[in-house]
Design a protein around this motif. Sequence first.
Motif, short mmCIF file in Angstrom:
data_model
loop_
_atom_site.label_atom_id
_atom_site.label_comp_id
_atom_site.label_asym_id
_atom_site.label_seq_id
_atom_site.Cartn_x
_atom_site.Cartn_y
_atom_site.Cartn_z
N MET A 1 -1.47 13.47 1.81
CA MET A 1 -2.59 12.53 2.00
C MET A 1 -2.89 12.36 3.49
O MET A 1 -1.99 12.21 4.29
CB MET A 1 -2.24 11.17 1.39
N THR B 1 -7.43 0.81 -2.59
CA THR B 1 -6.05 0.70 -2.10
C THR B 1 -5.83 -0.56 -1.26
O THR B 1 -4.70 -1.03 -1.16
CB THR B 1 -5.65 1.94 -1.27
N GLN C 1 0.81 -1.21 0.00
CA GLN C 1 0.00 0.00 0.00
C GLN C 1 0.85 1.27 0.00
O GLN C 1 0.35 2.34 -0.32
CB GLN C 1 -0.94 0.03 1.20
N LEU D 1 -4.77 3.79 4.92
CA LEU D 1 -4.93 4.76 3.84
C LEU D 1 -6.40 4.93 3.52
O LEU D 1 -7.21 4.08 3.90
CB LEU D 1 -4.21 4.25 2.58
N THR E 1 0.53 9.68 -1.26
CA THR E 1 0.84 10.90 -2.00
C THR E 1 1.07 12.02 -0.99
O THR E 1 0.52 11.99 0.11
CB THR E 1 -0.31 11.30 -2.96
N SER F 1 -8.36 5.60 -4.14
CA SER F 1 -7.36 6.56 -4.60
C SER F 1 -7.50 6.70 -6.11
O SER F 1 -7.74 5.72 -6.82
CB SER F 1 -5.97 6.03 -4.23
N GLU F 2 -7.32 7.93 -6.61
CA GLU F 2 -7.47 8.19 -8.04
C GLU F 2 -6.09 8.24 -8.69
O GLU F 2 -5.18 8.90 -8.20
CB GLU F 2 -8.20 9.53 -8.24
N HIS F 3 -5.95 7.53 -9.83
CA HIS F 3 -4.67 7.46 -10.53
C HIS F 3 -4.88 7.48 -12.03
O HIS F 3 -5.95 7.16 -12.52
CB HIS F 3 -3.90 6.19 -10.13
N PHE G 1 0.68 3.83 -2.80
CA PHE G 1 -0.47 4.71 -2.97
C PHE G 1 -0.36 6.00 -2.15
O PHE G 1 -1.23 6.87 -2.24
CB PHE G 1 -1.77 3.97 -2.61
#
Length: 187
Positions: free
Chosen positions: A110, A177, A102, A126, A107, A130-132, A105
Amino acid sequence: MKISGVDIRPGNIIEYENGIWKAVKIQHTQPGKGGAYMQVELKNVIDGRKTNVRFRSAETVEKVRLDTVEYQFLFADGDDLTFMHKENYEQIIVNRDMLGDQAAFLTDGMDVMLEMYDEKPISVQLPQFSEHEIVEADAVVKGQTASSSYKPAVLDNGVRIMVPPHITTGTRVVVDTGEVTYVKRAD
């Protein structure tokens, strides 16, 4: 709080054989003969030892009550991850191993939840999604779109996931995530 052995989920912190353990992987098995059981890979949160344990549905384990504190991820320095308390700005450093896969993920900025036991961090939670951006996706094979098959793709953080055939390079997607799986196309 007592929970059934088959109710253990990845990330749960339990008390087992006078130690504090984190469930890393689980596998629910229901053999043709006999009762169902949960095969659980446990990692000791104090010394990092790992063990595999089989829990039957009749067995109960003590789920450890942890203090949950909101922190903000600041930066990574090698294997050290630095987080800042959201209210008193106190910084804390944890090892990347605590997050496992994890960690990719994380950033900058965050918000995460640190679970503390005796005022020491033992787990980092987390956000669930999560947007990627997809930076690499295989081309669709003709006729493949008729079935519900998925194709491999690489996210902007280097993680490989499986996505539906209509997802192309440059598309923003939402990823779970915890399971590291595709959820939906980002709005």
